[in-house]
Design a protein around this motif. Structure first.
Motif, PDB file in Angstrom:
ATOM      1  N   VAL A  26     -21.567  12.102  -6.052  1.00 35.99           N
ATOM      2  CA  VAL A  26     -22.419  10.973  -6.435  1.00 35.99           C
ATOM      3  C   VAL A  26     -23.253  10.503  -5.252  1.00 35.99           C
ATOM      4  N   GLY A  27     -24.558  10.328  -5.513  1.00 33.45           N
ATOM      5  CA  GLY A  27     -25.446   9.772  -4.495  1.00 33.45           C
ATOM      6  C   GLY A  27     -25.948  10.760  -3.475  1.00 33.45           C
ATOM      7  N   ILE A  33     -29.504  10.872   0.713  1.00 33.07           N
ATOM      8  CA  ILE A  33     -28.220  10.166   0.631  1.00 33.07           C
ATOM      9  C   ILE A  33     -28.544   8.749   0.180  1.00 33.07           C
ATOM     10  N   LYS A  34     -28.067   8.362  -0.985  1.00 36.32           N
ATOM     11  CA  LYS A  34     -28.336   7.019  -1.487  1.00 36.32           C
ATOM     12  C   LYS A  34     -27.322   6.025  -0.922  1.00 36.32           C
ATOM     13  N   ILE A  35     -27.830   5.009  -0.239  1.00 37.79           N
ATOM     14  CA  ILE A  35     -26.986   3.927   0.268  1.00 37.79           C
ATOM     15  C   ILE A  35     -27.393   2.625  -0.409  1.00 37.79           C
ATOM     16  N   GLY A  36     -26.457   1.987  -1.067  1.00 36.68           N
ATOM     17  CA  GLY A  36     -26.713   0.692  -1.681  1.00 36.68           C
ATOM     18  C   GLY A  36     -26.627  -0.421  -0.656  1.00 36.68           C
ATOM     19  N   MET A  37     -27.377  -1.481  -0.888  1.00 35.46           N
ATOM     20  CA  MET A  37     -27.369  -2.626   0.021  1.00 35.46           C
ATOM     21  C   MET A  37     -27.543  -3.892  -0.807  1.00 35.46           C
ATOM     22  N   PHE A  38     -26.832  -4.951  -0.450  1.00 31.49           N
ATOM     23  CA  PHE A  38     -27.004  -6.215  -1.159  1.00 31.49           C
ATOM     24  C   PHE A  38     -26.844  -7.372  -0.183  1.00 31.49           C
ATOM     25  N   GLY A  39     -27.394  -8.517  -0.568  1.00 33.51           N
ATOM     26  CA  GLY A  39     -27.335  -9.705   0.270  1.00 33.51           C
ATOM     27  C   GLY A  39     -28.145 -10.813  -0.367  1.00 33.51           C
ATOM     28  N   PRO A  40     -28.141 -12.005   0.216  1.00 32.04           N
ATOM     29  CA  PRO A  40     -28.892 -13.134  -0.349  1.00 32.04           C
ATOM     30  C   PRO A  40     -30.368 -13.041  -0.001  1.00 32.04           C
ATOM     31  N   LEU A  41     -31.115 -12.372  -0.829  1.00 36.06           N
ATOM     32  CA  LEU A  41     -32.540 -12.162  -0.565  1.00 36.06           C
ATOM     33  C   LEU A  41     -33.376 -13.348  -1.022  1.00 36.06           C
ATOM     34  N   THR A  42     -32.796 -14.214  -1.843  1.00 43.55           N
ATOM     35  CA  THR A  42     -33.476 -15.413  -2.323  1.00 43.55           C
ATOM     36  C   THR A  42     -32.519 -16.596  -2.228  1.00 43.55           C
ATOM     37  N   ILE A  74     -31.918   9.166   4.330  1.00 43.35           N
ATOM     38  CA  ILE A  74     -31.225   8.023   3.729  1.00 43.35           C
ATOM     39  C   ILE A  74     -32.201   7.242   2.857  1.00 43.35           C
ATOM     40  N   GLN A  75     -31.793   6.983   1.640  1.00 43.31           N
ATOM     41  CA  GLN A  75     -32.576   6.169   0.705  1.00 43.31           C
ATOM     42  C   GLN A  75     -31.797   4.889   0.430  1.00 43.31           C
ATOM     43  N   VAL A  76     -32.363   3.750   0.825  1.00 44.46           N
ATOM     44  CA  VAL A  76     -31.694   2.460   0.633  1.00 44.46           C
ATOM     45  C   VAL A  76     -32.148   1.831  -0.681  1.00 44.46           C
ATOM     46  N   ILE A  77     -31.186   1.395  -1.481  1.00 45.67           N
ATOM     47  CA  ILE A  77     -31.462   0.675  -2.722  1.00 45.67           C
ATOM     48  C   ILE A  77     -30.928  -0.741  -2.562  1.00 45.67           C
ATOM     49  N   ILE A  96     -23.304   0.797  -8.094  1.00 46.97           N
ATOM     50  CA  ILE A  96     -22.310   1.858  -8.311  1.00 46.97           C
ATOM     51  C   ILE A  96     -22.591   2.644  -9.587  1.00 46.97           C
ATOM     52  N   TYR A  97     -22.792   1.927 -10.700  1.00 45.11           N
ATOM     53  CA  TYR A  97     -22.794   2.594 -12.004  1.00 45.11           C
ATOM     54  C   TYR A  97     -24.193   2.948 -12.526  1.00 45.11           C
ATOM     55  N   SER A  98     -25.202   2.184 -12.142  1.00 46.12           N
ATOM     56  CA  SER A  98     -26.567   2.494 -12.598  1.00 46.12           C
ATOM     57  C   SER A  98     -27.328   3.313 -11.567  1.00 46.12           C
ATOM     58  N   ASP A  99     -27.313   2.824 -10.308  1.00 50.05           N
ATOM     59  CA  ASP A  99     -28.050   3.528  -9.257  1.00 50.05           C
ATOM     60  C   ASP A  99     -27.272   4.712  -8.700  1.00 50.05           C
ATOM     61  N   LYS A 100     -25.945   4.712  -8.911  1.00 50.26           N
ATOM     62  CA  LYS A 100     -25.080   5.828  -8.513  1.00 50.26           C
ATOM     63  C   LYS A 100     -25.240   6.175  -7.031  1.00 50.26           C
ATOM     64  N   VAL A 101     -25.012   5.167  -6.191  1.00 50.86           N
ATOM     65  CA  VAL A 101     -25.144   5.362  -4.743  1.00 50.86           C
ATOM     66  C   VAL A 101     -23.920   6.084  -4.194  1.00 50.86           C
ATOM     67  N   PHE A 102     -24.098   6.705  -3.044  1.00 48.35           N
ATOM     68  CA  PHE A 102     -22.996   7.399  -2.356  1.00 48.35           C
ATOM     69  C   PHE A 102     -22.034   6.396  -1.745  1.00 48.35           C
TER      70      PHE A 102
END
Length: 392
Positions: A26-27, A33-42, A74-77, A96-102
């Motif tokens: 996966v990813g 290589i798909k890497i997911g990223m999250f944080g308070p962007l707003t 590396i592709q950051v989502i 995890i389930y839609s973008d299917k990151v590594f």
């Protein structure tokens, strides 16, 4: 002849099987290589969003420009969690389930990250904490969760050790939020101040998003401590310091690593002139120092219109560690190989952080040291983990 054909066919099938397994990881593709990223962007806590995450993205962009990881880029989502537990969980599930990151590298608010903790574990997705300091995220140990951020407990230990090293400081007060992050940060102080030869003369609680600290300041002033410890978020710490100056609280002040950006803290407080204020830092030196130049230049290279601030460095150590482990995991990249490479990290480069990164299968908290900064004539100065005289 039949045996030879069977051996050849078997070899072909094995090769095809290996190829299929690699393709199905996966990813991972042949070139990404798909890497997911999250944080308070707003929202009100967005100061912890793009400024922190973009520092990590700069490291990943540099790795791509250097040829990638065994030929993969590396592709950051990116997803917004608004520093909200429900939104963080939803963001992680999408990655995890839609973008299917590594893997995922993200999370700057402890409560929000902790709310999503089970998602990484249940989905068996490797996760590197971006900047959230809650110790409960990475302990007890999960095979899938790692952090290079100094935890709240480390933060509290640095506060206690620095407090007891300041000449003439015998009495302390503490002002804190009523939440798990503040309780965990304050715990080493509360458990160790007597043994350190300190007397706790006052305690006060300040609510999150408070805009006035008059009551708390006056109660601390009445106790007349030598040092006041602030286990507060940046906005509330600024409110307390503003009112402390207004009402003449003459204590020294030592804040947690949440107030790392001392220039921002001073601006919010209306200036800290005439006040002796320190803050814990997980960075090795101030952002104006020569030691930070390679990292400020790296950030500016990829975000030339952004002003460089201390928070930009916060996610870099994790990104540097991720890139290093991806390389060591080899060209046949799998999540298992990546996790094994992380767990084999010893004395690793933490970039701008005040530590060296070490993981083991039994300990995924990679950084356990910090330092202390102060503000002098509008410039952030690194004092060190114990008090040292600075000409004011």
């Amino acid at each position: 002849m039949k045996r030879l054909f069977g051996a050849i066919a078997g070899g072909v099938l094995l090769a095809l099987g290996a190829s299929v397994c690699q393709a199905e990881e996966v990813g991972i593709t042949d070139d990404t290589i798909k890497i997911g990223m999250f944080g308070p962007l707003t929202g009100t806590t967005s100061i912890y969003g793009y400024p922190i995450n973009n520092g990590a993205i700069a490291v990943y962009n540099q790795a791509n420009d250097d040829g990638g990881i065994h030929g993969r880029k590396i592709q950051v989502i990116h997803e917004d969690d608004g520093c909200d537990p429900a939104k963080a969980r939803a963001a992680v599930k999408k990655l995890i389930y839609s973008d299917k990151v590594f893997m995922i590298h993200g999370g700057n608010c402890s409560a929000a990250v902790f709310a999503a903790r089970d998602e990484f574990i249940n989905a068996e997705v490797p996760f590197m904490v971006m900047a959230a300091a809650g110790a409960q995220i990475s302990a007890p140990v999960s095979r899938y969760i790692f952090t290079t951020t100094t935890t709240a407990q480390v933060n509290g230990t640095v506060m206690l050790n620095f407090a007891k090293s300041i000449p003439g400081v015998k009495t302390i007060a503490i002002v804190k939020h009523a939440n798990e992050w503040a309780d965990t940060s304050a715990a080493p102080v509360m458990e160790g101040y007597e043994e350190a030869g300190l007397e706790l003369v006052a305690q006060a609680q300040l609510d999150s998003r408070a805009t006035d600290a008059t009551t708390q300041v006056l109660s601390i002033k009445a106790a007349n401590p030598d040092l006041t410890l602030l286990v507060l978020y940046p906005g509330e710490a600024a409110v307390f310091l503003r009112d402390a100056k207004k009402y003449g609280l003459s204590s020294k002040f030592l804040a947690s690593a949440a107030t790392l950006d001392m220039i921002d803290l001073s601006n919010r407080a209306g200036g800290l002139d005439g006040m002796e204020v320190y803050t814990v830092s997980y960075l090795s030196d101030s952002d104006s120092s020569d030691a930070m130049t390679p990292y400020s230049e790296l950030f500016t290279k990829y975000f030339p219109t952004d002003k460089v601030v201390s928070l930009n460095y916060s996610g870099m150590s994790g990104a540097i560690t991720v890139v290093d482990a991806l390389k060591r995991a080899g060209p046949d990249l799998t999540r298992d190989a990546f996790i094994a490479a992380l767990e084999a990290t010893r004395d690793g480069d933490a970039g701008p952080a005040a530590c060296r990164v070490t993981f083991t299968p039994d300990d995924h908290q990679g950084c356990k040291t910090g330092t202390v900064w102060t503000l002098l004539n509008g410039e952030v100065r690194n004092v060190g983990p114990v008090w040292a005289p600075i000409d004011r």
